[in-house]
Design an enzyme around this catalytic site. Structure first.
Site, PDB file in Angstrom:
ATOM      1  N   THR A  25       4.388 -15.165   0.160  1.00 11.52           N
ATOM      2  CA  THR A  25       5.264 -13.804   0.042  1.00 11.52           C
ATOM      3  C   THR A  25       6.560 -13.873  -0.334  1.00 11.52           C
ATOM      4  OG1 THR A  25       3.558 -12.967   1.970  1.00 11.52           O
ATOM      5  CG2 THR A  25       5.613 -11.628   1.684  1.00 11.52           C
ATOM      6  N   ALA A  26       7.266 -14.807   0.014  1.00  9.49           N
ATOM      7  CA  ALA A  26       8.633 -15.238  -0.425  1.00  9.49           C
ATOM      8  C   ALA A  26       8.666 -15.206  -2.065  1.00  9.49           C
ATOM      9  CB  ALA A  26       9.164 -16.737   0.067  1.00  9.49           C
ATOM     10  N   HIS A  67      10.605 -20.686   6.533  1.00  8.52           N
ATOM     11  CA  HIS A  67      10.478 -21.267   7.674  1.00  8.52           C
ATOM     12  C   HIS A  67      11.929 -21.473   8.286  1.00  8.52           C
ATOM     13  CE1 HIS A  67       6.324 -21.021   7.465  1.00  8.52           C
ATOM     14  NE2 HIS A  67       6.064 -22.206   6.485  1.00  8.52           N
ATOM     15  N   SER A 103      -0.365 -16.083   3.567  1.00  9.58           N
ATOM     16  CA  SER A 103       0.676 -15.254   3.112  1.00  9.58           C
ATOM     17  C   SER A 103       0.355 -14.040   2.872  1.00  9.58           C
ATOM     18  CB  SER A 103       1.390 -15.802   1.902  1.00  9.58           C
ATOM     19  OG  SER A 103       1.813 -17.131   2.106  1.00  9.58           O
TER      20      SER A 103
END
Length: 286
Positions: free
Chosen positions: A112-113, A158, A60
């Site tokens: 990162t989410a 995803h 990430s």
């Protein structure tokens, strides 16, 4: 000739499988390097990278902020959310202001989410009290956990971005859309990194090979997609093709000036918000 073994970590997802198809199936002349692939979820790869276990790995962009002493960022292999990205979905309709205090399933604290969600909740006008209540859940179990009522909301990544509606879950926010509206930039989600101790020549060689692998897959899309379908988790071929197109494209071949600016902006914002402890000097392998 004895070849140098390079272990590559990437996610068991159709986009990563598509990207590495040529390397995994010996479609390229790799010279004195031999690649071994290890497939694990992105948060596991993030944690392994913190320990420097893999010569090359997907991580990430959030995690990269903690890896710059060990790894350099490759200019190829990025997953960029260009007006789309990780999403927060819920069991019943919620607004962003409802999220503080809600029970939220997240795919990992180094994703990162999760960084983007925290930046969103730090925005002026979003309630800060009570604090974010989250639990880390394997990414492919989050939608089911929310649908079953074990969580109020879930942060999905995803292919869940394309399938959450099958469970009748409402969308709270698309973080890729929010980020683009806020900054005018795409949201850089993941990238490939290479361990610095391999040396500059080997790092550049690996960078070239990964770019060739991506180009090969894009030029032989049907074959690469057939391989990627092994990791598509009940997605139809058309849906898998759509997902691959979202995350393996021109951005993946090279971040370009705008993509590099997006990485720097995201990590700078994370530092300003106190989420990332120190300023990150982003360097890409030449």
């Amino acid at each position: 000739m004895t070849k140098r073994l390079i272990t590559v970590g990437h996610s068991p997802d159709p986009d990563d499988a598509f990207m590495f198809y040529a390397l995994a199936h010996d479609k390229l002349d790799t010279g004195d390097l031999q690649f071994r692939h290890e497939l694990q979820d992105i948060e596991t790869l993030n944690r392994r990278a913190l320990r420097g276990e893999l010569e090359v790995t997907a991580v990430s962009i959030h995690a990269f902020a903690h890896l710059t002493d060990k790894y350099a960022l490759l200019p190829t292999g990025c997953s960029m959310g260009d007006r789309y990205g990780p999403m927060v979905v819920s069991r019943r309709p919620l607004t962003v202001s409802d999220l503080p205090g809600a029970r939220i399933a997240v795919p990992g604290t180094l994703t990162t989410a999760f960084l983007a969600l925290r930046l969103l909740l730090a925005e002026p006008g979003v309630a800060q009290d009570p604090p974010l209540a989250y639990e880390v859940v394997p990414f492919d179990q989050i939608i089911g956990a929310v649908a079953e009522g074990r969580f109020d909301a879930g942060l999905i990544i995803h292919e869940g971005q394309l399938t959450f509606q099958n469970q009748g879950l409402p969308l709270v926010v698309d973080l890729g859309v929010w980020w683009q509206e806020r900054t005018g930039l795409p949201l850089p989600l993941g990238g490939n990194v290479v361990r610095r101790d391999l040396g500059d020549d080997t790092m550049r060689h690996i960078s070239r090979l990964i770019k060739e692998s991506i180009r090969y897959a894009l030029a032989h899309r049907d074959d690469a997609l057939s391989y990627a379908l092994r990791y598509a988790r009940d997605m139809t071929r058309d849906l898998a093709d759509r997902f691959v197109g979202m995350y393996v494209n021109d951005w993946t071949l090279d971040y370009g000036p705008r993509g590099r600016a997006a990485v720097r902006r995201l990590l700078d914002e994370g530092h300003k918000a106190g989420i990332i402890p120190s300023h990150v000097a982003v360097e890409f392998v030449a």
